[in-house]
Motif scaffolding. Sequence first.
Motif, PDB file in Angstrom:
ATOM      1  N   UNK A  68       0.868  -1.181   0.000  1.00  5.70           N
ATOM      2  CA  UNK A  68       0.000   0.000   0.000  1.00  5.70           C
ATOM      3  C   UNK A  68       0.902   1.227   0.000  1.00  5.70           C
ATOM      4  N   UNK A  69       0.662   2.133  -0.929  1.00 10.73           N
ATOM      5  CA  UNK A  69       1.405   3.390  -1.017  1.00 10.73           C
ATOM      6  C   UNK A  69       0.424   4.533  -0.853  1.00 10.73           C
ATOM      7  N   UNK A  70       0.651   5.372   0.157  1.00  7.72           N
ATOM      8  CA  UNK A  70      -0.261   6.496   0.370  1.00  7.72           C
ATOM      9  C   UNK A  70       0.497   7.736   0.804  1.00  7.72           C
ATOM     10  N   UNK A  71      -0.182   8.874   0.672  1.00 10.37           N
ATOM     11  CA  UNK A  71       0.377  10.178   1.026  1.00 10.37           C
ATOM     12  C   UNK A  71      -0.358  10.697   2.262  1.00 10.37           C
ATOM     13  N   UNK A  72       0.339  10.968   3.359  1.00  6.65           N
ATOM     14  CA  UNK A  72      -0.353  11.411   4.572  1.00  6.65           C
ATOM     15  C   UNK A  72      -0.713  12.888   4.569  1.00  6.65           C
ATOM     16  N   UNK A  73       0.064  13.697   3.798  1.00  8.93           N
ATOM     17  CA  UNK A  73      -0.155  15.145   3.805  1.00  8.93           C
ATOM     18  C   UNK A  73       0.127  15.711   2.420  1.00  8.93           C
ATOM     19  N   UNK A  74      -0.689  16.719   2.036  1.00  3.22           N
ATOM     20  CA  UNK A  74      -0.455  17.452   0.781  1.00  3.22           C
ATOM     21  C   UNK A  74      -0.349  16.508  -0.404  1.00  3.22           C
ATOM     22  N   UNK A  75      -1.326  15.614  -0.539  1.00  3.20           N
ATOM     23  CA  UNK A  75      -1.307  14.678  -1.651  1.00  3.20           C
ATOM     24  C   UNK A  75      -1.308  15.398  -2.988  1.00  3.20           C
ATOM     25  N   UNK A  76      -0.554  14.874  -3.910  1.00  2.14           N
ATOM     26  CA  UNK A  76      -0.517  15.411  -5.274  1.00  2.14           C
ATOM     27  C   UNK A  76      -1.230  14.400  -6.165  1.00  2.14           C
ATOM     28  N   UNK A  77      -2.320  14.790  -6.856  1.00  5.10           N
ATOM     29  CA  UNK A  77      -2.665  16.148  -7.293  1.00  5.10           C
ATOM     30  C   UNK A  77      -3.702  16.884  -6.450  1.00  5.10           C
ATOM     31  N   UNK A  78      -4.329  16.255  -5.463  1.00 11.38           N
ATOM     32  CA  UNK A  78      -5.539  16.840  -4.877  1.00 11.38           C
ATOM     33  C   UNK A  78      -5.289  17.743  -3.671  1.00 11.38           C
ATOM     34  N   UNK A  79      -4.132  17.628  -3.026  1.00  9.95           N
ATOM     35  CA  UNK A  79      -3.869  18.424  -1.835  1.00  9.95           C
ATOM     36  C   UNK A  79      -4.480  17.883  -0.556  1.00  9.95           C
ATOM     37  N   UNK A  80      -4.962  16.633  -0.578  1.00  8.58           N
ATOM     38  CA  UNK A  80      -5.601  16.069   0.614  1.00  8.58           C
ATOM     39  C   UNK A  80      -4.566  15.735   1.692  1.00  8.58           C
ATOM     40  N   UNK A  81      -5.014  15.711   2.950  1.00 14.08           N
ATOM     41  CA  UNK A  81      -4.202  15.267   4.080  1.00 14.08           C
ATOM     42  C   UNK A  81      -5.055  14.379   4.971  1.00 14.08           C
ATOM     43  N   UNK A  82      -4.425  13.378   5.564  1.00 12.34           N
ATOM     44  CA  UNK A  82      -5.149  12.473   6.449  1.00 12.34           C
ATOM     45  C   UNK A  82      -5.604  13.203   7.709  1.00 12.34           C
ATOM     46  N   UNK A  83      -6.832  12.967   8.096  1.00 11.73           N
ATOM     47  CA  UNK A  83      -7.297  13.398   9.407  1.00 11.73           C
ATOM     48  C   UNK A  83      -6.910  12.337  10.426  1.00 11.73           C
ATOM     49  N   UNK A  84      -6.951  12.690  11.698  1.00  9.57           N
ATOM     50  CA  UNK A  84      -6.659  11.718  12.749  1.00  9.57           C
ATOM     51  C   UNK A  84      -7.635  10.547  12.682  1.00  9.57           C
ATOM     52  N   UNK A  85      -8.913  10.854  12.451  1.00 15.54           N
ATOM     53  CA  UNK A  85      -9.930   9.802  12.369  1.00 15.54           C
ATOM     54  C   UNK A  85      -9.667   8.860  11.201  1.00 15.54           C
ATOM     55  N   UNK A  86      -9.331   9.430  10.043  1.00 16.10           N
ATOM     56  CA  UNK A  86      -9.088   8.595   8.873  1.00 16.10           C
ATOM     57  C   UNK A  86      -7.837   7.737   9.050  1.00 16.10           C
ATOM     58  N   UNK A  87      -6.801   8.303   9.645  1.00 13.11           N
ATOM     59  CA  UNK A  87      -5.586   7.519   9.889  1.00 13.11           C
ATOM     60  C   UNK A  87      -5.882   6.328  10.800  1.00 13.11           C
ATOM     61  N   UNK A  88      -6.706   6.544  11.831  1.00 11.01           N
ATOM     62  CA  UNK A  88      -7.091   5.445  12.734  1.00 11.01           C
ATOM     63  C   UNK A  88      -7.848   4.364  11.964  1.00 11.01           C
ATOM     64  N   UNK A  89      -8.754   4.778  11.085  1.00 11.63           N
ATOM     65  CA  UNK A  89      -9.538   3.811  10.310  1.00 11.63           C
ATOM     66  C   UNK A  89      -8.643   2.998   9.378  1.00 11.63           C
ATOM     67  N   UNK A  90      -7.713   3.660   8.717  1.00 11.64           N
ATOM     68  CA  UNK A  90      -6.816   2.957   7.807  1.00 11.64           C
ATOM     69  C   UNK A  90      -5.886   2.018   8.577  1.00 11.64           C
ATOM     70  N   UNK A  91      -5.453   2.459   9.742  1.00  9.21           N
ATOM     71  CA  UNK A  91      -4.579   1.609  10.563  1.00  9.21           C
ATOM     72  C   UNK A  91      -5.293   0.335  10.990  1.00  9.21           C
ATOM     73  N   UNK A  92      -6.573   0.458  11.317  1.00  8.15           N
ATOM     74  CA  UNK A  92      -7.343  -0.745  11.700  1.00  8.15           C
ATOM     75  C   UNK A  92      -7.479  -1.694  10.500  1.00  8.15           C
ATOM     76  N   UNK A  93      -7.703  -1.144   9.317  1.00 10.89           N
ATOM     77  CA  UNK A  93      -7.807  -1.990   8.124  1.00 10.89           C
ATOM     78  C   UNK A  93      -6.484  -2.712   7.870  1.00 10.89           C
TER      79      UNK A  93
END
Length: 434
Positions: free
Chosen positions: A217-242
């Motif tokens: 799995x390859x992901x961007x935690x902050x300032x994703x290119x091209x969209x500029x998205x960043x992980x929220x604390x809630x989303x990071x917890x959800x992905x970690x559980x998965x």
Amino acid sequence: MSKISGTTAIEIADCIRALVQSGYYAPGAALPPVRELAETLGVNRNTVAAAYQRLTKAGLAIAQGRLGTSIAAPPGAGEQEGMSTDSPLIDLAHGNPNRDWLPDASTLLAGRPLKSALYGEAAILPELRECGRNWFAPDCPPGWELELTHGAVDGIERLAVAHLVAGDKVAVEDPCFLGSINALRLGGMRAVGVPIDEEGMQPQALARALEDGVRAVLLTPRAGNPTGHSLSSRRADELRRVLSAYPNVLVIVDDHFALLTESPYYSVIPASTARWAVLRSVCKGLGPDMRLAFVACDAETATRLRTRLAPGMTWVSRLLQTIVGACLGSAEVRAQIDAARAAYAARRTEMCAALQAQGIAVFQPSGGLNVWIPVARDARDVAYALARKGWLVRLGSAYDVQGQSQAIRVTVSTLGDGQAQQFAKDLAHALRSD
């Protein structure tokens, strides 16, 4: 009549490879069906199937199920970020930082000796090792080790090659950064797109990809290119559980914008994950030519990286390390990076506000150099209409994996005064045009 010969899988594969090299088989040409070739050569069908598998794993052929096997096109670099130096248009497609906000390293090196390294000397300068340890210590699982690579994309490619084999599936954000797509493709890996929203990868979609057999799995935690998205604390917890249910899946975190980010870092790496890495490049903050990324990773991954980055092979230049170390250790450069961070944020905010004032919805960025703008009509038509108004933008389709983006990406780092407002007006007109 087929020119293919051989009685073993290796012989048959080598013969087809020679026929490709001679030009007998062109890219896209269909190979004989397995049954037909087996009968022609007088061998078992499994022998021909094994030969075709060897060619597929080597990237010379493409298996298409019931459509058979065909010759693959040679790998190319793919679409790249960068300036269009021959275009008369205002370039909002380049993806670059602002050159005026990059430090001048020459002033920092005055009187500082630049000593060339010899084979066998330590691959990482002590001051960079110390910098890396301080930078990663709050964010990494225990027992991590530090390596350097020639930028984040180089690190991704090295990590993939270290742990994966050609044909392995890698879950990536969809849309995904151009460099990541190209690195995986050139390594023979298969990118599997996972849809994102403004908080990052969608957990249920990632779970489906993992169930379907992705190996990394390859992901961007902050300032994703091209969209500029960043992980929220809630989303990071959800992905970690998965991810915790898949301890043998390699997790690569590309924190490429770490020097300039405004968002906190939230880890997605579970304690159970055996193989992981976090990359932090200096290229956005110090300049694209500063080809260096810090890599924090588990001990086994560090060992595998070290075999290719050893002092006698392809270590990161210690001259470059000296320059990067001087920059990161300078209070003046740190202040310049802080000013650039604020300026990029102001440019993003200005562009989003100008677009919203024209009734244009945007994917709200929380970092980075770009703004991602979904459009209601064919993005190619929108880009053409903008070109007629003097603007060059990047089509969202360049970043698609499985999804189909009707969007454009604009880089805001070099916007001049009033350009955001004029661009928004011109885009609004382009969206209304028939």
